[in-house]
Scaffold this motif. Structure first.
Motif, short mmCIF file in Angstrom:
data_model
loop_
_atom_site.label_atom_id
_atom_site.label_comp_id
_atom_site.label_asym_id
_atom_site.label_seq_id
_atom_site.Cartn_x
_atom_site.Cartn_y
_atom_site.Cartn_z
N LEU A 67 0.85 -1.20 0.00
CA LEU A 67 0.00 0.00 0.00
C LEU A 67 0.88 1.24 0.00
O LEU A 67 1.84 1.32 0.76
N LEU A 112 0.91 5.39 0.58
CA LEU A 112 0.25 6.58 1.09
C LEU A 112 1.13 7.74 0.68
O LEU A 112 2.28 7.84 1.13
N LEU A 131 -3.24 5.54 -1.71
CA LEU A 131 -4.03 6.52 -0.97
C LEU A 131 -3.27 7.84 -1.01
O LEU A 131 -2.12 7.89 -0.59
N VAL A 149 -2.80 11.21 0.64
CA VAL A 149 -3.09 11.86 1.92
C VAL A 149 -2.51 13.27 1.81
O VAL A 149 -1.30 13.47 1.90
N SER A 169 -7.06 10.47 -9.35
CA SER A 169 -8.08 9.42 -9.32
C SER A 169 -8.04 8.59 -10.60
O SER A 169 -8.37 7.41 -10.59
N ALA A 206 -6.05 6.23 -7.63
CA ALA A 206 -5.77 6.65 -6.26
C ALA A 206 -7.04 7.11 -5.56
O ALA A 206 -7.95 7.66 -6.17
N THR A 207 -7.08 6.87 -4.26
CA THR A 207 -8.15 7.34 -3.40
C THR A 207 -7.62 8.53 -2.60
O THR A 207 -6.50 8.49 -2.11
N ILE A 216 -7.57 11.15 0.55
CA ILE A 216 -7.90 11.41 1.96
C ILE A 216 -7.39 12.81 2.27
O ILE A 216 -6.20 13.09 2.14
N LEU A 274 -8.62 7.00 8.06
CA LEU A 274 -7.49 6.32 7.43
C LEU A 274 -7.71 4.81 7.45
O LEU A 274 -7.52 4.14 6.43
N GLU A 332 -10.29 3.58 4.87
CA GLU A 332 -9.75 3.55 3.51
C GLU A 332 -8.72 2.43 3.34
O GLU A 332 -8.70 1.73 2.32
N MET A 333 -7.87 2.24 4.34
CA MET A 333 -6.85 1.19 4.26
C MET A 333 -7.48 -0.19 4.20
O MET A 333 -7.02 -1.05 3.45
N TRP A 354 -8.29 -1.86 0.96
CA TRP A 354 -7.19 -2.31 0.09
C TRP A 354 -6.32 -3.41 0.68
O TRP A 354 -5.65 -4.11 -0.04
#
Length: 122
Positions: free
Chosen positions: A52, A54, A83, A85, A98, A102-103, A105, A114, A117-118, A121
């Protein structure tokens, strides 16, 4: 073996906040790697099988958009969930990210946000 998370943010404090939020959310056994810009983040992606990402958007040397453009060029990284952030408010930049899957936050965030969202995935 635990989850491997790469946190890319130019703020050491924010990297520690994200790490702490991961621990609060139950990811205390995760391996968390840190980079202060996209270039360092790409180097860590070469060294580790990351589960993952971030990523912040606004960073020196290589920003989050540039980093994700490079990530998506590499087949071995195409399936890594991302993600973003960030405190970014530019809708065009957010929409562009996007399109990379990507998402987003928004900073500031809560550990619960957090974690929610985590969990999508991991």
């Amino acid at each position: 073996m635990g989850v491997k998370i790469l946190v890319v943010d130019d703020s050491l404090i924010m990297r520690k906040v994200i790490e702490r939020a991961c621990n609060i959310c139950g990811y205390d056994s995760a391996s968390i790697f840190e980079a202060s810009n996209g270039k360092e983040g790409l180097a860590l992606l070469e060294e580790h099988a990351i589960d993952l990402l971030l990523v912040d958007i606004n960073m020196p040397i290589m920003d989050g958009v540039q980093m994700l453009e490079e990530v998506k060029k590499r087949d071995q990284n195409n399936n890594i969930p991302i993600l973003i952030v960030s405190a970014e408010s530019n809708k065009e930049r957010i929409e562009k990210l996007s399109r990379y899957g990507a998402t987003f936050i928004h900073k500031p965030f809560t550990p619960e946000k957090l974690m929610a969202e985590m969990e999508k995935w991991i």
